[in-house]
Design a protein around this motif. Sequence first.
Motif, PDB file in Angstrom:
ATOM      1  N   MET A 107       0.825  -1.076   0.015  1.00  0.00           N
ATOM      2  CA  MET A 107       0.055  -0.091  -0.016  1.00  0.00           C
ATOM      3  C   MET A 107       0.913   1.205  -0.064  1.00  0.00           C
ATOM      4  SD  MET A 107      -2.689   1.288   2.929  1.00  0.00           S
ATOM      5  CE  MET A 107      -4.123   0.229   2.338  1.00  0.00           C
ATOM      6  N   THR A 108       0.589   2.108  -0.536  1.00  0.00           N
ATOM      7  CA  THR A 108       1.238   3.441  -0.888  1.00  0.00           C
ATOM      8  C   THR A 108       1.571   4.069   0.381  1.00  0.00           C
ATOM      9  OG1 THR A 108       0.453   3.771  -3.053  1.00  0.00           O
ATOM     10  CG2 THR A 108       1.511   5.666  -1.913  1.00  0.00           C
ATOM     11  N   GLY A 109       2.589   4.525   1.004  1.00  0.00           N
ATOM     12  CA  GLY A 109       2.628   5.242   2.145  1.00  0.00           C
ATOM     13  C   GLY A 109       2.607   4.312   3.367  1.00  0.00           C
ATOM     14  N   ASP A 110       2.332   3.156   3.231  1.00  0.00           N
ATOM     15  CA  ASP A 110       2.164   2.215   4.456  1.00  0.00           C
ATOM     16  C   ASP A 110       2.911   0.979   4.421  1.00  0.00           C
ATOM     17  OD1 ASP A 110       1.267   1.077   6.682  1.00  0.00           O
ATOM     18  OD2 ASP A 110      -0.809   1.639   6.609  1.00  0.00           O
ATOM     19  N   ALA A 111       4.050   0.801   4.919  1.00  0.00           N
ATOM     20  CA  ALA A 111       4.951  -0.578   4.616  1.00  0.00           C
ATOM     21  C   ALA A 111       4.570  -1.483   5.939  1.00  0.00           C
ATOM     22  CB  ALA A 111       6.235  -0.165   4.940  1.00  0.00           C
ATOM     23  N   ARG A 112       3.294  -1.130   6.895  1.00  0.00           N
ATOM     24  CA  ARG A 112       3.169  -2.041   7.913  1.00  0.00           C
ATOM     25  C   ARG A 112       2.626  -3.700   7.313  1.00  0.00           C
ATOM     26  NH1 ARG A 112      -0.596   1.154  11.654  1.00  0.00           N
ATOM     27  NH2 ARG A 112      -1.530   1.827   9.562  1.00  0.00           N
ATOM     28  N   GLN A 113       2.614  -4.691   7.938  1.00  0.00           N
ATOM     29  CA  GLN A 113       1.925  -5.720   7.586  1.00  0.00           C
ATOM     30  C   GLN A 113       0.230  -5.573   7.359  1.00  0.00           C
ATOM     31  OE1 GLN A 113       2.132  -9.215  10.257  1.00  0.00           O
ATOM     32  NE2 GLN A 113       1.953 -10.671   8.776  1.00  0.00           N
ATOM     33  N   THR A 114       0.004  -6.085   6.406  1.00  0.00           N
ATOM     34  CA  THR A 114      -1.633  -6.151   6.303  1.00  0.00           C
ATOM     35  C   THR A 114      -2.083  -7.089   6.984  1.00  0.00           C
ATOM     36  OG1 THR A 114      -1.559  -7.862   4.518  1.00  0.00           O
ATOM     37  CG2 THR A 114      -1.162  -5.489   3.853  1.00  0.00           C
ATOM     38  N   TYR A 115      -3.474  -7.233   7.290  1.00  0.00           N
ATOM     39  CA  TYR A 115      -4.277  -8.145   8.040  1.00  0.00           C
ATOM     40  C   TYR A 115      -4.399  -9.384   7.218  1.00  0.00           C
ATOM     41  CZ  TYR A 115      -5.195  -5.550  12.469  1.00  0.00           C
ATOM     42  OH  TYR A 115      -5.011  -4.750  13.607  1.00  0.00           O
ATOM     43  N   PHE A 116      -4.422  -9.080   6.157  1.00  0.00           N
ATOM     44  CA  PHE A 116      -4.630 -10.443   5.071  1.00  0.00           C
ATOM     45  C   PHE A 116      -3.397 -11.112   5.169  1.00  0.00           C
ATOM     46  CE2 PHE A 116      -3.825 -12.010   0.798  1.00  0.00           C
ATOM     47  CZ  PHE A 116      -4.861 -13.051   0.712  1.00  0.00           C
ATOM     48  N   GLY A 117      -2.107 -10.661   5.341  1.00  0.00           N
ATOM     49  CA  GLY A 117      -0.884 -11.187   5.072  1.00  0.00           C
ATOM     50  C   GLY A 117      -0.565 -11.961   6.699  1.00  0.00           C
ATOM     51  N   HIS A 118      -1.415 -11.257   7.685  1.00  0.00           N
ATOM     52  CA  HIS A 118      -1.234 -11.771   9.183  1.00  0.00           C
ATOM     53  C   HIS A 118      -1.990 -13.188   9.039  1.00  0.00           C
ATOM     54  CE1 HIS A 118      -0.638 -12.186  13.303  1.00  0.00           C
ATOM     55  NE2 HIS A 118      -1.999 -12.013  13.269  1.00  0.00           N
ATOM     56  N   ALA A 119      -3.124 -12.931   8.585  1.00  0.00           N
ATOM     57  CA  ALA A 119      -4.116 -14.208   8.624  1.00  0.00           C
ATOM     58  C   ALA A 119      -3.519 -15.471   7.652  1.00  0.00           C
ATOM     59  CB  ALA A 119      -5.447 -13.836   8.231  1.00  0.00           C
ATOM     60  N   THR A 120      -2.904 -15.017   6.469  1.00  0.00           N
ATOM     61  CA  THR A 120      -2.579 -15.971   5.624  1.00  0.00           C
ATOM     62  C   THR A 120      -1.433 -16.717   6.310  1.00  0.00           C
ATOM     63  OG1 THR A 120      -2.984 -14.556   3.736  1.00  0.00           O
ATOM     64  CG2 THR A 120      -1.366 -16.331   3.344  1.00  0.00           C
ATOM     65  N   ALA A 121      -0.480 -15.925   6.951  1.00  0.00           N
ATOM     66  CA  ALA A 121       0.701 -16.501   7.740  1.00  0.00           C
ATOM     67  C   ALA A 121       0.309 -17.367   8.827  1.00  0.00           C
ATOM     68  CB  ALA A 121       1.701 -15.550   8.401  1.00  0.00           C
ATOM     69  N   LEU A 122      -0.875 -17.195   9.708  1.00  0.00           N
ATOM     70  CA  LEU A 122      -1.291 -17.800  10.791  1.00  0.00           C
ATOM     71  C   LEU A 122      -2.005 -19.040  10.034  1.00  0.00           C
ATOM     72  CD1 LEU A 122      -2.981 -15.250  12.776  1.00  0.00           C
ATOM     73  CD2 LEU A 122      -1.022 -16.648  13.552  1.00  0.00           C
ATOM     74  N   ALA A 123      -2.524 -19.120   9.163  1.00  0.00           N
ATOM     75  CA  ALA A 123      -3.090 -20.065   8.418  1.00  0.00           C
ATOM     76  C   ALA A 123      -2.247 -21.307   8.045  1.00  0.00           C
ATOM     77  CB  ALA A 123      -4.157 -19.966   7.160  1.00  0.00           C
ATOM     78  N   ALA A 124      -1.091 -20.686   7.393  1.00  0.00           N
ATOM     79  CA  ALA A 124       0.022 -21.476   7.002  1.00  0.00           C
ATOM     80  C   ALA A 124       0.808 -22.178   8.145  1.00  0.00           C
ATOM     81  CB  ALA A 124       1.146 -20.700   6.159  1.00  0.00           C
ATOM     82  N   THR A 125       0.606 -21.619   9.195  1.00  0.00           N
ATOM     83  CA  THR A 125       1.417 -22.143  10.271  1.00  0.00           C
ATOM     84  C   THR A 125       0.597 -22.965  10.990  1.00  0.00           C
ATOM     85  OG1 THR A 125       2.722 -20.304  10.520  1.00  0.00           O
ATOM     86  CG2 THR A 125       2.818 -21.636  12.347  1.00  0.00           C
ATOM     87  N   HIS A 126      -0.769 -22.823  11.367  1.00  0.00           N
ATOM     88  CA  HIS A 126      -1.708 -23.206  12.300  1.00  0.00           C
ATOM     89  C   HIS A 126      -2.871 -24.076  11.535  1.00  0.00           C
ATOM     90  CE1 HIS A 126       0.733 -21.630  15.556  1.00  0.00           C
ATOM     91  NE2 HIS A 126       0.273 -20.374  14.955  1.00  0.00           N
ATOM     92  N   GLY A 127      -2.930 -23.796  10.524  1.00  0.00           N
ATOM     93  CA  GLY A 127      -4.222 -24.546   9.536  1.00  0.00           C
ATOM     94  C   GLY A 127      -5.356 -23.509   9.782  1.00  0.00           C
ATOM     95  N   PRO A 128      -6.621 -23.888   9.380  1.00  0.00           N
ATOM     96  CA  PRO A 128      -7.707 -23.139   9.357  1.00  0.00           C
ATOM     97  C   PRO A 128      -8.253 -22.604  10.755  1.00  0.00           C
ATOM     98  CG  PRO A 128      -8.485 -25.457   9.073  1.00  0.00           C
ATOM     99  CD  PRO A 128      -6.913 -25.457   9.250  1.00  0.00           C
ATOM    100  N   GLY A 129      -7.787 -23.208  11.599  1.00  0.00           N
ATOM    101  CA  GLY A 129      -8.074 -22.172  12.851  1.00  0.00           C
ATOM    102  C   GLY A 129      -8.948 -23.254  13.856  1.00  0.00           C
ATOM    103  N   PRO A 130      -9.207 -23.025  14.961  1.00  0.00           N
ATOM    104  CA  PRO A 130      -9.019 -21.930  15.787  1.00  0.00           C
ATOM    105  C   PRO A 130      -7.160 -21.575  15.846  1.00  0.00           C
ATOM    106  CG  PRO A 130     -10.260 -23.115  16.870  1.00  0.00           C
ATOM    107  CD  PRO A 130     -10.031 -23.955  15.917  1.00  0.00           C
ATOM    108  N   TRP A 131      -7.063 -20.195  15.780  1.00  0.00           N
ATOM    109  CA  TRP A 131      -5.595 -19.939  16.010  1.00  0.00           C
ATOM    110  C   TRP A 131      -5.576 -19.423  17.342  1.00  0.00           C
ATOM    111  CZ3 TRP A 131      -6.580 -16.164  11.157  1.00  0.00           C
ATOM    112  CH2 TRP A 131      -6.409 -16.862  10.052  1.00  0.00           C
ATOM    113  N   PRO A 132      -4.064 -19.409  17.774  1.00  0.00           N
ATOM    114  CA  PRO A 132      -3.625 -18.941  19.154  1.00  0.00           C
ATOM    115  C   PRO A 132      -4.320 -17.578  19.457  1.00  0.00           C
ATOM    116  CG  PRO A 132      -1.739 -20.403  18.073  1.00  0.00           C
ATOM    117  CD  PRO A 132      -2.727 -20.001  16.986  1.00  0.00           C
TER     118      PRO A 132
END
Length: 505
Positions: free
Chosen positions: A1-26
């Motif tokens: 995103m222009t002007g915003d280098a922080r992690q997106t919530y979509f990226g955060h959720a994608t990483a959690l799904a890759a690590t922990h599966g579909p949920g529930p997540w920690p």
Amino acid sequence: MTGDARQTYFGHATALAATHGPGPWPHGGHPQPDRPRPLLSDTVLDGVLTHHARNTPDPATATQLAHLIQALLTGPPTPAALQHLHDAAATHRALSVADPLTTELAGLDLPTAGLRRLGRWLAEHGTHPSPVALGLVLLGLAGDHRDRDLLLLLGTLESLSLYAIVALARSQPDPEAAIFTLAQRVDGWGRIHAVERLRGTPDPRIKAWLLRDGFRNRIMDEYLAHLAATTGDLLQALRTAPVDDALLDGAAGILSALCIGGPAEEITDYADAAETIEQYLTLAGQRPPNLERIATVLRLARFLASDRATYPDRTRLRQRCDGLTGRPDWILAADRALDDPDLARFRLAIAPAQHLGIPTRPRVRARLHEHPDDPYLWQVLTDDIDDVIALARHLLPLDALGTGPTRGGRRGALPAHHVLDLIVGRLDAHPGKGWPLIRVALASPTTHNRTMAVRALGAWPAGTVPAEAFAAVEHASRIEPDATVRNKLRHLLGTWTGADPGPSR
């Protein structure tokens, strides 16, 4: 995103799904991107506002956001305009804006395809929960079956579950199935929000899940127990053979939560309660006893002995409870539960064993040597304050607990500080006992430890206060950084000397 280098919530959720599966997540997906986990998270606040307080709509902000959305969809969606909408949404709570914004947008007759694209952009690129929630609101207005996976992914972040659930309900061809899928992927406020939207379902698969697992959540099972019992038709399920162990233990959890009562409907609101209790007792008596069944029957007995139980045959039902818990195999099972190596299971076994007259103190003391930081184990022993004081002096790292006062409240607190709080907080009722612990609490970095120390000393008659306490309190009053605690210390000194110096600034 222009002007915003922080992690997106979509990226955060994608990483959690890759690590922990579909949920529930920690922790429901916490901590959120670039946001430390606060004492009262957005997830908790939304849950409290929707269940225990009136959410205050913000129509002015909704109008502002609606105009920004309209401008984006009727003109070129430049990166700067998208960033401006994102940042404007980030300054307001999504919960207060969602409903009035939906009304505003419905009156603007905006193109559905454009709303959907904008909703997906916010959902996929947002770096703050409110813009992402705004994206989910737009997908609820303009989304379709293509957005199901995105809504489920982001909805597994419990700070976004509520918005995803509403969007699923509005956009999917089979909304109940989609919400059921999300309900299984979350276990805190997200599950509560999702299961509440499954109320009254005729789907036998969902009803069976509600009775076995769907009512359970990290917040309080009491929120969903009545819904599960009624929507799942608990009584009929218990009357329909065969009744599997998962259903019987689910019934135990539902009945226990209903007996506890609040914050939702409880056992006195459950029309089938007496018949369900009867059927549960029949089935439990036919199965091998376990800790959950023992604890449930004991809780039912207490309920049936209370004024809350108004059933004509409550005495007979209580006698049935007593008959089960008095059986040798049930008493033996309760005793064996105290040998469980798992600390959580051991803790659950203590109260039932005590109710059945099984001695627990020796085994609690032994387990305390393995887990000296566990407050519940200490609490169980506090009926013998002399024993607790002796154990604390032996098991707690007292030298590490009195490192000096700070302004941080509980900042720098060790688990043992919570134990110290529990013990010193009871010493006001035991004049002259536990001064070594109070002395440590006076020098604790946690404000509450120091407050409990002053309270205990203030409750002791003058003749029970050790001579060295005056010097310790006087020193503490000179270095105390918290004005409230400092004034309490000065007042305590004044009561001992007869010259209260009054509050300091």
